[in-house]
Design a protein around this motif. Sequence first.
Motif, PDB file in Angstrom:
ATOM      1  N   CYS A 134     -44.816  58.323 -62.526  1.00 35.06           N
ATOM      2  CA  CYS A 134     -45.423  59.395 -61.733  1.00 35.06           C
ATOM      3  C   CYS A 134     -44.528  60.635 -61.730  1.00 35.06           C
ATOM      4  O   CYS A 134     -43.310  60.510 -61.675  1.00 35.06           O
ATOM      5  CB  CYS A 134     -45.627  58.908 -60.294  1.00 35.06           C
ATOM      6  N   GLN A 135     -45.127  61.824 -61.775  1.00 31.27           N
ATOM      7  CA  GLN A 135     -44.309  63.040 -61.779  1.00 31.27           C
ATOM      8  C   GLN A 135     -43.900  63.453 -60.368  1.00 31.27           C
ATOM      9  O   GLN A 135     -42.891  64.099 -60.170  1.00 31.27           O
ATOM     10  CB  GLN A 135     -45.070  64.214 -62.405  1.00 31.27           C
ATOM     11  N   TYR A 136     -44.732  63.122 -59.386  1.00 32.23           N
ATOM     12  CA  TYR A 136     -44.443  63.530 -58.014  1.00 32.23           C
ATOM     13  C   TYR A 136     -44.690  62.362 -57.084  1.00 32.23           C
ATOM     14  O   TYR A 136     -45.425  61.438 -57.408  1.00 32.23           O
ATOM     15  CB  TYR A 136     -45.373  64.662 -57.564  1.00 32.23           C
ATOM     16  N   VAL A 137     -44.085  62.477 -55.897  1.00 25.57           N
ATOM     17  CA  VAL A 137     -44.384  61.512 -54.860  1.00 25.57           C
ATOM     18  C   VAL A 137     -44.858  62.309 -53.644  1.00 25.57           C
ATOM     19  O   VAL A 137     -44.415  63.441 -53.422  1.00 25.57           O
ATOM     20  CB  VAL A 137     -43.146  60.631 -54.584  1.00 25.57           C
ATOM     21  N   SER A 138     -45.783  61.733 -52.889  1.00 25.08           N
ATOM     22  CA  SER A 138     -46.297  62.419 -51.707  1.00 25.08           C
ATOM     23  C   SER A 138     -46.334  61.442 -50.545  1.00 25.08           C
ATOM     24  O   SER A 138     -46.608  60.256 -50.736  1.00 25.08           O
ATOM     25  CB  SER A 138     -47.713  62.940 -51.998  1.00 25.08           C
ATOM     26  N   ALA A 139     -46.034  61.929 -49.352  1.00 27.85           N
ATOM     27  CA  ALA A 139     -46.078  61.062 -48.172  1.00 27.85           C
ATOM     28  C   ALA A 139     -46.757  61.802 -47.033  1.00 27.85           C
ATOM     29  O   ALA A 139     -46.519  63.003 -46.836  1.00 27.85           O
ATOM     30  CB  ALA A 139     -44.664  60.652 -47.771  1.00 27.85           C
ATOM     31  N   ILE A 140     -47.580  61.092 -46.298  1.00 29.69           N
ATOM     32  CA  ILE A 140     -48.246  61.664 -45.120  1.00 29.69           C
ATOM     33  C   ILE A 140     -47.227  61.653 -43.996  1.00 29.69           C
ATOM     34  O   ILE A 140     -46.628  60.606 -43.719  1.00 29.69           O
ATOM     35  CB  ILE A 140     -49.467  60.794 -44.725  1.00 29.69           C
ATOM     36  N   PRO A 141     -46.995  62.792 -43.353  1.00 31.74           N
ATOM     37  CA  PRO A 141     -46.021  62.783 -42.257  1.00 31.74           C
ATOM     38  C   PRO A 141     -46.519  61.886 -41.119  1.00 31.74           C
ATOM     39  O   PRO A 141     -47.692  61.936 -40.755  1.00 31.74           O
ATOM     40  CB  PRO A 141     -45.939  64.249 -41.821  1.00 31.74           C
ATOM     41  N   THR A 142     -45.627  61.063 -40.627  1.00 29.91           N
ATOM     42  CA  THR A 142     -46.007  60.088 -39.587  1.00 29.91           C
ATOM     43  C   THR A 142     -44.936  60.060 -38.503  1.00 29.91           C
ATOM     44  O   THR A 142     -43.885  60.671 -38.653  1.00 29.91           O
ATOM     45  CB  THR A 142     -46.050  58.672 -40.178  1.00 29.91           C
ATOM     46  N   SER A 143     -45.197  59.282 -37.498  1.00 27.99           N
ATOM     47  CA  SER A 143     -44.156  59.025 -36.510  1.00 27.99           C
ATOM     48  C   SER A 143     -43.051  58.238 -37.207  1.00 27.99           C
ATOM     49  O   SER A 143     -43.338  57.281 -37.930  1.00 27.99           O
ATOM     50  CB  SER A 143     -44.736  58.189 -35.376  1.00 27.99           C
ATOM     51  N   PRO A 144     -41.790  58.643 -37.012  1.00 32.77           N
ATOM     52  CA  PRO A 144     -40.707  57.906 -37.666  1.00 32.77           C
ATOM     53  C   PRO A 144     -40.626  56.452 -37.198  1.00 32.77           C
ATOM     54  O   PRO A 144     -40.064  55.600 -37.869  1.00 32.77           O
ATOM     55  CB  PRO A 144     -39.441  58.686 -37.281  1.00 32.77           C
ATOM     56  N   GLU A 145     -41.234  56.188 -36.061  1.00 33.31           N
ATOM     57  CA  GLU A 145     -41.175  54.815 -35.542  1.00 33.31           C
ATOM     58  C   GLU A 145     -42.024  53.850 -36.356  1.00 33.31           C
ATOM     59  O   GLU A 145     -41.773  52.652 -36.379  1.00 33.31           O
ATOM     60  CB  GLU A 145     -41.647  54.775 -34.094  1.00 33.31           C
ATOM     61  N   TYR A 146     -43.044  54.385 -37.019  1.00 34.23           N
ATOM     62  CA  TYR A 146     -43.913  53.502 -37.814  1.00 34.23           C
ATOM     63  C   TYR A 146     -44.596  54.358 -38.864  1.00 34.23           C
ATOM     64  O   TYR A 146     -45.593  55.021 -38.591  1.00 34.23           O
ATOM     65  CB  TYR A 146     -44.939  52.827 -36.890  1.00 34.23           C
ATOM     66  N   SER A 147     -44.043  54.352 -40.058  1.00 41.11           N
ATOM     67  CA  SER A 147     -44.494  55.329 -41.053  1.00 41.11           C
ATOM     68  C   SER A 147     -45.561  54.794 -41.993  1.00 41.11           C
ATOM     69  O   SER A 147     -46.139  55.534 -42.765  1.00 41.11           O
ATOM     70  CB  SER A 147     -43.294  55.800 -41.874  1.00 41.11           C
ATOM     71  N   SER A 148     -45.805  53.479 -41.933  1.00 42.35           N
ATOM     72  CA  SER A 148     -46.679  52.885 -42.926  1.00 42.35           C
ATOM     73  C   SER A 148     -48.127  52.828 -42.440  1.00 42.35           C
ATOM     74  O   SER A 148     -48.460  52.111 -41.504  1.00 42.35           O
ATOM     75  CB  SER A 148     -46.145  51.485 -43.240  1.00 42.35           C
ATOM     76  N   LEU A 149     -48.986  53.597 -43.092  1.00 39.34           N
ATOM     77  CA  LEU A 149     -50.413  53.569 -42.757  1.00 39.34           C
ATOM     78  C   LEU A 149     -51.066  52.389 -43.461  1.00 39.34           C
ATOM     79  O   LEU A 149     -50.567  51.916 -44.490  1.00 39.34           O
ATOM     80  CB  LEU A 149     -51.103  54.835 -43.272  1.00 39.34           C
TER      81      LEU A 149
END
Length: 253
Positions: A134-149
């Motif tokens: 992959c050329q890029y990575v993207s992450a949805i900003p979340t609460s640092p307490e639980y980042s995994s959607l």
Amino acid sequence: MNDGLARMDAVRIVLVGTTHPGNIGATARAMKNMGLSRLCLVAPKEFPSEVATARASGAAELLDGARRYPDLGEALAGCRLVVATTARERYIEWPFLPPREAADRLLAEAASGPVALVFGREKHGLSNAELEHCQYVSAIPTSPEYSSLNLAAAVQVFAYEMRRQALAGNVDAVASAAANDPRWATAEQLQGLFEHLEQTLREIDFLRPDRSGQVMRKLVRLFSRARLAEEEIHILRGILTAVRKRPPRGKVD
Ligand code: SAH
């Protein structure tokens, strides 16, 4: 149909190693809601599945049309832009795009061929080797307490961002900014270069067996950051071929 919406057909949503078939169904639904159609499944644990069909609800036809691949490389054939998604910070060293920018870029580049957005496993996300496609990575900003959607919830967010962009009609502004871009290398051209580079570096004893993985990862990262054009790949491979053709130097004791 507006041009932006038509382009969504060139966006592949790639799910890697999905464990729960319910997530595949929910992904199909999220995609259809937003007007995406190309679902690619890399080594799903259980598919086809009644659970997936039930969760897809009115989007079952996307499941029928889903393509299966044994590995990520095959699912990305022909793609010149591939964006990985992650909940994890360790990927931050990889070139990063926030979801909105990732969606804008994907849609703009979908005008000239297939592009892909890649999602990882429920438990472990994507491996380093997969990320290297992959050329890029993207992450949805979340609460640092639980980042995994939840996987399908993450797909929904990105799919919405693409629809928002397609409807806004400013796809062409982004596309015209990309119009002067060179012809970017495809996923398989990049893999071909990485393999050629690794073989050559081994042959000239640059890569030591004990540290080769680490060095290769750094080189792959360097080339991913540079975003290589097709022509640049040809030059680099030409250099590697020339290096390999040289007779080995006599050993100096
Ligand atoms: N524990 C796993 C989480 C995987 S969740 C990990 O550490 O990576 C399954 C997939 O959903 C992820 O691989 C990613 O593709 C997507 N996802 C989950 N949360 C996300 C977020 N905050 N941003 C972007 N994608 C996310």
